[in-house]
Enzyme design. Structure first.
Site, short mmCIF file in Angstrom:
data_model
loop_
_atom_site.label_atom_id
_atom_site.label_comp_id
_atom_site.label_asym_id
_atom_site.label_seq_id
_atom_site.Cartn_x
_atom_site.Cartn_y
_atom_site.Cartn_z
N GLU A 146 1.48 -6.44 12.69
CA GLU A 146 0.00 -6.42 13.45
C GLU A 146 -0.36 -8.39 13.26
O GLU A 146 -0.74 -8.56 14.28
CB GLU A 146 -0.79 -5.77 13.42
CG GLU A 146 -2.10 -6.14 14.63
CD GLU A 146 -3.63 -5.02 14.30
OE1 GLU A 146 -3.40 -4.78 13.01
OE2 GLU A 146 -3.44 -4.63 15.29
N ARG A 198 1.27 -1.30 0.18
CA ARG A 198 0.35 0.70 -0.31
C ARG A 198 1.10 1.28 0.60
O ARG A 198 0.26 2.01 0.43
CB ARG A 198 -1.24 -0.33 1.10
CG ARG A 198 -1.97 -0.81 0.81
CD ARG A 198 -2.41 -1.51 2.24
NE ARG A 198 -2.94 -2.65 2.70
CZ ARG A 198 -3.13 -2.97 4.13
NH1 ARG A 198 -3.26 -1.51 4.83
NH2 ARG A 198 -2.56 -4.26 4.33
O1 LIG Z 1 2.84 -1.76 11.72
P1 LIG Z 1 2.64 -3.41 11.22
O2 LIG Z 1 2.46 -3.87 12.35
O3 LIG Z 1 4.34 -4.00 10.54
O4 LIG Z 1 1.65 -3.08 10.25
C1 LIG Z 1 1.78 -2.23 9.23
C2 LIG Z 1 1.92 -2.95 7.68
O5 LIG Z 1 0.33 -3.95 7.66
C3 LIG Z 1 0.69 -3.75 6.11
O6 LIG Z 1 0.65 -4.15 5.47
P2 LIG Z 1 0.58 -5.89 4.86
O7 LIG Z 1 2.07 -6.65 5.52
O8 LIG Z 1 -0.85 -6.72 5.35
O9 LIG Z 1 0.69 -5.61 3.24
P3 LIG Z 1 -0.17 -5.41 1.91
O10 LIG Z 1 0.43 -3.97 2.26
O11 LIG Z 1 0.47 -5.72 1.20
O12 LIG Z 1 -1.43 -6.11 2.18
C4 LIG Z 1 0.40 -2.28 6.63
O13 LIG Z 1 0.17 -1.90 4.78
C5 LIG Z 1 1.45 -2.14 6.68
O14 LIG Z 1 2.46 -2.02 5.70
N1 LIG Z 2 -5.24 -2.87 11.49
C1 LIG Z 2 -5.13 -2.93 10.26
N2 LIG Z 2 -5.62 -2.46 8.74
C2 LIG Z 2 -5.05 -2.09 8.09
N3 LIG Z 2 -3.94 -2.78 8.00
C3 LIG Z 2 -3.03 -2.95 8.39
N4 LIG Z 2 -2.10 -3.61 9.09
C4 LIG Z 2 -1.09 -3.71 10.03
N5 LIG Z 2 -2.66 -3.61 11.21
C5 LIG Z 2 -3.50 -3.22 10.42
#
Ligand SMILES: O=P(O)(O)OC[C@H]1O[C@H](OP(=O)(O)OP(=O)(O)O)[C@H](O)[C@@H]1O
Ligand SMILES: Nc1ncnc2[nH]cnc12
Length: 238
Positions: free
Chosen positions: A159, A122
């Site tokens: 998370e 994202r």
């Molecule tokens: O602070 P954190 O606990 O590390 O979580 C945040 C991350 O989680 C999500 O990405 P995700 O890994 O789900 O990947 P995506 O963007 O490919 O869906 C979001 O876009 C952040 O990169």
């Molecule tokens: N609660 C949440 N919603 C969307 N993206 C996330 N990445 C990590 N935690 C998330």
């Protein structure tokens, strides 16, 4: 319950995370900091004041666009969906303008980023556009196994799971000033891993920028450069 999203420019790391907080069970409510000014205390130039006013108004429309999905991608996670911002050209423009304003107001001309580093996936939605507006390069951090050639790798926990990030070894040149951007900071694991990769390549990490902070998870405590988030989320929408 209602949702409060706030603007937050605090560059300092927060106290240790509340281990009982999750996205679906954030701590009890606190006053809506949206109503407090982003502006530093003291006298401001007319341009800085106008910029702060514009930033506040932009964030109000952006926070209204966010949606929440309980129990996605796994039970107990309240998923914050930022995609409606990109479905509306006017909100998309507001987002880019708000982030551009933040950077131009926060970093003196000789400290502006040379490189914007965006996190898969994202962070790729707005990182390249922001880089273009700032006259900076865009460089991706990708999940392991997606980038060709020599790479640096860092493991991390987020998370809802664990993963590995990579950057191409020549993605950042030693001494370049780097801003790391992503949509959301939750536990801070992803962003901390990206920052460690930037430093491994010899980059100077000048800050982190996020659209949304799940502030009760205290992710910014893991980061050792100034953190800026446009919005923060404290409570589930009713
Ligand atoms: O602070 P954190 O606990 O590390 O979580 C945040 C991350 O989680 C999500 O990405 P995700 O890994 O789900 O990947 P995506 O963007 O490919 O869906 C979001 O876009 C952040 O990169
Ligand atoms: N609660 C949440 N919603 C969307 N993206 C996330 N990445 C990590 N935690 C998330």
């Amino acid at each position: 319950m209602s949702t409060h999203y706030s603007t937050d420019t605090s560059p300092t790391a927060s106290a240790a995370a509340d281990p009982t907080a999750t996205a679906s069970h954030p701590p009890t409510s606190k006053p809506d900091p949206t109503l407090t000014s982003n502006a530093p205390k003291g006298r401001l130039s007319a341009a800085a004041t106008a910029g702060s006013t514009e930033l506040t108004s932009l964030t109000i429309s952006l926070r209204r666009a966010l949606r929440q999905f309980p129990d996605f991608p796994s039970p107990g996670i309240l998923f914050e969906d930022i995609l409606p911002i990109f479905a509306d050209p006017s909100l998309h423009e507001s987002l880019l303008r708000a982030l551009e304003l933040h950077v131009t107001q926060s970093y003196p001309e000789n400290q502006k980023p040379d490189v914007v580093v965006g996190l898969e996936a994202r962070g790729f939605l707005f990182g390249p556009s922001l880089a273009l507006r700032l006259g900076a390069a865009f460089v991706p951090v990708r999940k392991k196994g997606k980038l060709p050639g020599p790479c640096e790798t860092a493991g991390y926990q987020k998370e809802y799971g664990e993963d590995f990030f990579q950057m191409q070894s020549d993605g950042v040149k030693p001494g370049q000033k780097v801003l790391v951007v992503d949509d959301i900071i939750a536990t801070g694991g992803s962003a901390a891993a990206a920052g460690s990769l930037v430093k491994k390549l010899g980059g100077t990490l000048i800050g982190y920028v996020f659209i949304l902070e799940l502030d009760f998870l205290k992710g910014r405590a893991k980061l050792d450069a100034p953190v800026y988030t446009l919005l923060s989320s404290q409570e589930e929408k009713s």
